[in-house]
Write a protein that holds these residues in place. Sequence first.
Motif, PDB file in Angstrom:
ATOM      1  N   ASP A  51      -5.285  -4.577  -7.386  1.00 51.84           N
ATOM      2  CA  ASP A  51      -5.366  -4.650  -8.848  1.00 51.84           C
ATOM      3  C   ASP A  51      -4.972  -6.039  -9.334  1.00 51.84           C
ATOM      4  N   THR A 108      -3.355  -0.010  -6.968  1.00 52.51           N
ATOM      5  CA  THR A 108      -3.580  -0.484  -5.603  1.00 52.51           C
ATOM      6  C   THR A 108      -3.135  -1.941  -5.495  1.00 52.51           C
ATOM      7  N   ASN A 144       2.109   6.253  -7.093  1.00 52.09           N
ATOM      8  CA  ASN A 144       0.957   7.010  -7.568  1.00 52.09           C
ATOM      9  C   ASN A 144       1.254   8.501  -7.528  1.00 52.09           C
ATOM     10  N   HIS A 189       2.676   1.544  -3.506  1.00 50.34           N
ATOM     11  CA  HIS A 189       1.768   2.021  -4.547  1.00 50.34           C
ATOM     12  C   HIS A 189       1.438   3.494  -4.351  1.00 50.34           C
ATOM     13  N   ALA A 190       1.202   3.923  -3.121  1.00 45.30           N
ATOM     14  CA  ALA A 190       0.896   5.338  -2.863  1.00 45.30           C
ATOM     15  C   ALA A 190       2.061   6.227  -3.290  1.00 45.30           C
ATOM     16  N   THR A 223       0.831  -1.209   0.000  1.00 45.07           N
ATOM     17  CA  THR A 223       0.000   0.000   0.000  1.00 45.07           C
ATOM     18  C   THR A 223       0.861   1.252   0.000  1.00 45.07           C
TER      19      THR A 223
END
Length: 225
Positions: free
Chosen positions: A128, A125, A53, A49-50, A46
């Motif tokens: 996915d 995320t 992103n 990915h953040a 998490t």
Amino acid sequence: MRITILTGAGISAESGLATFRASDGLWENHRIEDVATSEGFTKDPTLVHAFYNMRRKAALDAVPNAAHLALMRLEGHHDVTLVTQNVDDLHERAGSRDVIHMHGALNRALCAACGHDWPAPIVMTPEDLCPACRQPTTRPDIVWFGEMPYHLERIWQALEESELFVAIGTSGNVYPAAGFAQHAGRRGATCLELNLDSSMNADDFDRQILGPASETVPRWVGDLC
């Protein structure tokens, strides 16, 4: 003339993308081990990915600068192989046709299970699913520390065939890219560094031009075209 060009974070910094080593850079609030290793991804997908992103959004908002545009013009006059350590797509958006992303790309996703890759959505995320194997094992298609850079065989070949090797905006302390100048030089290429400051491997170059890439690169390209 056959020219191989390596670009690093310095060329994208003037488009507003923070450099890897800068004191105010993207990594300041995160340990590298947490966001740029497969172990970090396994531990906290998490967070990873953040982080990417955020980087993907920043890259999307950035625009190519004069250095990116100058390299595109150079391709119309010489046989250019353009290699980048950057994971943004500013070279492509400037019009460069064939960019070798040795460290991957923010706009690509990769399945850690089956190796399938595809265009990444803006937001990824841990939930996915890979479109090929349907496993929730998607990750950014970024070469993390401890992983093998992409397209090395093609890059070494280009270096061996080059008459001129140019490094732009690179730190000179990340291998294997830091060894490109030595390799090209041994094969007879002239080596040129364009950088804001001297790199760690500045002694490997025959000539050095210091200054912002958006100023030095267009001038240098103008001399060749």
